[in-house]
Design an enzyme around this catalytic site. Structure first.
Site, PDB file in Angstrom:
ATOM      1  CD  GLU A  83      -1.989  -4.620  11.377  1.00  0.00           C
ATOM      2  OE1 GLU A  83      -0.802  -4.987  11.512  1.00  0.00           O
ATOM      3  OE2 GLU A  83      -2.479  -4.362  10.267  1.00  0.00           O
ATOM      4  CG  HIS A 120      -5.767 -36.427  15.859  1.00  0.00           C
ATOM      5  ND1 HIS A 120      -5.972 -37.646  16.437  1.00  0.00           N
ATOM      6  CD2 HIS A 120      -6.741 -36.277  14.930  1.00  0.00           C
ATOM      7  CE1 HIS A 120      -7.013 -38.232  15.864  1.00  0.00           C
ATOM      8  NE2 HIS A 120      -7.503 -37.415  14.948  1.00  0.00           N
ATOM      9  CD  GLU A 129       9.173  -6.193   7.210  1.00  0.00           C
ATOM     10  OE1 GLU A 129       8.879  -5.082   6.678  1.00  0.00           O
ATOM     11  OE2 GLU A 129       8.997  -6.438   8.411  1.00  0.00           O
ATOM     12  CE  LYS A 144      -3.612   2.279   2.659  1.00  0.00           C
ATOM     13  NZ  LYS A 144      -4.564   2.230   3.747  1.00  0.00           N
ATOM     14  N   GLY A 204      -4.915  -2.020   4.935  1.00  0.00           N
ATOM     15  CA  GLY A 204      -4.132  -3.162   4.447  1.00  0.00           C
ATOM     16  C   GLY A 204      -4.822  -4.492   4.710  1.00  0.00           C
ATOM     17  NE  ARG A 205      -6.640  -3.979  10.834  1.00  0.00           N
ATOM     18  CZ  ARG A 205      -5.961  -2.847  10.999  1.00  0.00           C
ATOM     19  NH1 ARG A 205      -4.787  -2.696  10.400  1.00  0.00           N
ATOM     20  NH2 ARG A 205      -6.444  -1.873  11.735  1.00  0.00           N
ATOM     21  CE  LYS A 216       5.523  -1.215   9.951  1.00  0.00           C
ATOM     22  NZ  LYS A 216       4.556  -0.511   9.136  1.00  0.00           N
TER      23      LYS A 216
HETATM   24  O1  F6P Z   1       2.201  -4.486   9.844  1.00  0.00           O
HETATM   25  C1  F6P Z   1       1.749  -3.201   9.674  1.00  0.00           C
HETATM   26  C2  F6P Z   1       1.265  -2.925   8.299  1.00  0.00           C
HETATM   27  O2  F6P Z   1       1.168  -1.560   8.205  1.00  0.00           O
HETATM   28  C3  F6P Z   1      -0.060  -3.616   7.975  1.00  0.00           C
HETATM   29  O3  F6P Z   1      -1.156  -2.955   8.455  1.00  0.00           O
HETATM   30  C4  F6P Z   1       0.011  -3.673   6.492  1.00  0.00           C
HETATM   31  O4  F6P Z   1      -0.928  -4.570   5.998  1.00  0.00           O
HETATM   32  C5  F6P Z   1       1.434  -4.113   6.305  1.00  0.00           C
HETATM   33  O5  F6P Z   1       2.143  -3.397   7.295  1.00  0.00           O
HETATM   34  C6  F6P Z   1       2.021  -3.885   4.940  1.00  0.00           C
HETATM   35  O6  F6P Z   1       2.019  -2.537   4.549  1.00  0.00           O
HETATM   36  P1  F6P Z   1       2.203  -2.109   3.058  1.00  0.00           P
HETATM   37  O7  F6P Z   1       1.093  -2.695   2.263  1.00  0.00           O
HETATM   38  O8  F6P Z   1       2.189  -0.626   3.056  1.00  0.00           O
HETATM   39  O9  F6P Z   1       3.525  -2.645   2.586  1.00  0.00           O
END
Ligand code: F6P
Length: 546
Positions: free
Chosen positions: A356, A387, A214, A208, A270-271, A507
């Protein structure tokens, strides 16, 4: 909004005293007192049949919970969300994932602009692109058709796509490989690409913000991997990379042409984004028609949530039941137990959606919340969980409300085996509710010393959701059901279910630690003594390997 304390409200107090009165009442008694309970405490909407009769509730409980929801303004807030008000107050944003699945002829206005045409314009571009890739018309840099799709993203830009791919695998292109890379651990990328030919591989970089550490690290690794394999020609990027983001500037900086970018909007959390362009991998796997079917499922549940009366409203009921156990019984977790192997990633997906969203310690007004929020969601598909951890649910000392999800029709042949699966689902909810009393254990000839060990107290609450078949539409309805149940809980607690400030601190600190690990010279560390020592030990250990 002025916010009064939840606990001091008359509606809460009425529920608290009702809870005291109900303690000791068993599900066995509730069922004995109402032979029709199992067909009365059920509700059906958007193709989901919810049996909530095996919950520790009476007609009074349900009435009082509904009264609390009304007093807390849950229904007004629902309207505010659907209307496009900025209900994500701390980020000053509208919350309009419901617009992602609105039919073309609907109007949803944000800041004076109808957003539905934009949503469909992106969907149409995604569909055209997906058809090109799926048909082989879209060629890689060396002219080969695309056979592998790797979606790179994390959190909401990963969990939905992975879950949906696994859930809808039955409908996916079997001659294409779909993989997902999320972890900054290089192993994730290396293992995902180890056996793939770059010439046939398309990367979808999903972020987003397009600033997530990452995702950018993995996207750069992908770029290097691709260019190295394809002779270093920068022109290859245009054929092997597309981006999904709200941030065109950062996408351009990375080197992806915005012609190859699929956008979405800041009003999609995002979620809550798996049905936006973030779901491009889903569309590539199941095709545009399947994706639209999934959106129709989401929309059907949206309509149900907005229009069904509260007492017959699935997300309202599920949200209120969750509050009942979390806040009155002190249950800390909810187990989600899908009896469908295809839903193996569904609990992991729900963890971000629920935790979240509702893992918050202050109200919208900034005051500390005065009751527990956000239960911990976890789970595994049945029958595997049986199980493993079900023992604790049956006989442990904690109350763990469970959501069981099953399907009437199997997707794969061996119908007899599907009966075995579903028999287990029904047996589990029956065993959890009614248990096995000491008299019965004794009657079976169990020696007295063993009787207490074999007794199952029962009285463990469950919801059972039955759906006809696991289709793209059904998946959409189930996800939307949980989205709206999360909304109901957050609205009742008066928290912001749409921000996630808690993840920021980690972060920021990681950004500070990175140079401390990478500097050649010994850094002057200003952390606490534990963190300083851990960093020094890591540096020494790494040096030994160099
Ligand atoms: O983990 C925090 C967060 O901001 C989530 O809410 C989001 O889905 C994720 O990081 C990834 O963010 P982006 O889509 O901006 O890379």
């Amino acid at each position: 909004m002025t916010v009064s304390s939840l606990r001091s409200s008359p509606e809460w107090k009425a529920l608290a005293s009702h809870w005291h009165g109900l303690r000791g009442t068993t599900l066995k008694e509730l069922f004995a007192g109402d032979p029709a309970r199992g067909t009365r405490l059920v509700v059906e909407g958007a193709g989901v049949y919810l049996d909530y009769s095996k919950n520790l509730v009476t007609a009074d409980t349900l009435r009082l919970l509904q009264r609390l929801a009304k007093a807390r303004g849950v229904f007004g807030r629902r309207e505010a969300m659907f209307r496009g008000d900025r209900v994500n107050e701390t980020e000053h944003r509208a919350v309009l994932h419901i617009a992602l699945r609105a039919p073309r002829d609907e109007r949803i206005v944000v800041d004076g602009k109808d957003v539905v045409p934009e949503v469909h314009a992106v969907l149409d571009r995604m569909a055209a692109f997906s058809e090109k890739v799926r048909s082989g018309e879209w060629r890689g840099h060396s002219g080969k058709p695309i056979r592998n799709v790797i979606s790179i993203g994390i959190g909401g830009s990963d969990l939905g796509p992975v879950m949906a791919y696994e859930a809808l695998k039955h409908y996916s292109r079997r001659d294409m490989t779909f993989r997902f890379v999320s972890n900054v651990d290089p192993t994730d990328f290396v293992e995902a690409t180890a056996d793939l030919d770059a010439a046939e591989t398309l990367f979808i970089v999903c972020s987003k913000t397009f600033t997530t550490l990452e995702t950018l690290a993995n996207a750069h690794a992908a770029r290097d991997w691709c260019l190295q394999a394809l002779g270093g020609d920068e022109a290859a990027v245009a054929k092997h990379f597309v981006a999904v983001s709200t941030n065109a500037d950062e996408v351009t900086k990375f080197g992806i042409d915005t012609d190859n970018m699929f956008g979405f909007w800041d009003w999609v959390g995002g979620r809550y984004s798996m049905d936006s362009a973030i779901g491009l991998s889903t569309m590539l796997a199941i095709g545009p028609a399947g994706f639209r079917e999934m959106l129709a499922g989401f929309h059907a549940m949206d309509v149900h949530f907005r229009t069904a009366p509260p007492e017959k409203n699935l997300p309202v009921l599920m949200g209120l039941l969750s509050i009942w156990y979390n806040d009155f019984f002190g249950a800390q977790t909810v187990a989600v137990l899908p009896y469908a192997q295809y839903l193996k990633r569904f609990p992991a997906y729900l963890q971000q959606l629920t935790m979240e969203s509702n893992g918050k310690h202050v109200t919208l007004g900034g005051a500390p919340v005065d009751c527990p929020t956000g239960p911990i969601y976890w789970g595994e598909p049945g029958t595997n969980g049986q199980h493993s951890f079900y023992q604790l649910i049956h006989q442990g000392t904690r109350l763990i409300p469970c959501d069981f999800i099953g399907f009437n029709q199997p997707l794969n042949a061996m119908a007899g085996q599907h009966d075995l699966l579903m028999a287990n689902l029904f047996a589990q909810t029956e065993a959890l509710a009614f248990g096995k009393p000491a008299e019965q254990v004794r009657r079976e000839g169990t020696p007295q010393w063993l009787v207490p060990h074999r007794v199952c107290e029962g009285n463990r609450p469950t919801n059972t959701m039955l759906v006809e078949r696991l289709t793209p539409r059904a998946l959409g309805t189930l996800v939307a059901l949980y989205e709206h149940s999360v909304f109901v809980q957050g609205a009742l607690w008066h928290i912001d279910s749409f921000d996630q400030w808690g993840v920021e601190l980690g972060k920021q600190l990681a950004k500070k630690v990175i140079p401390e690990l990478q500097d050649r010279s010994e850094p002057s560390l200003q952390h606490d003594s534990s963190t300083n020592a851990l960093i020094r030990r890591y540096r020494r250990g790494r040096e030994r390997a160099e």
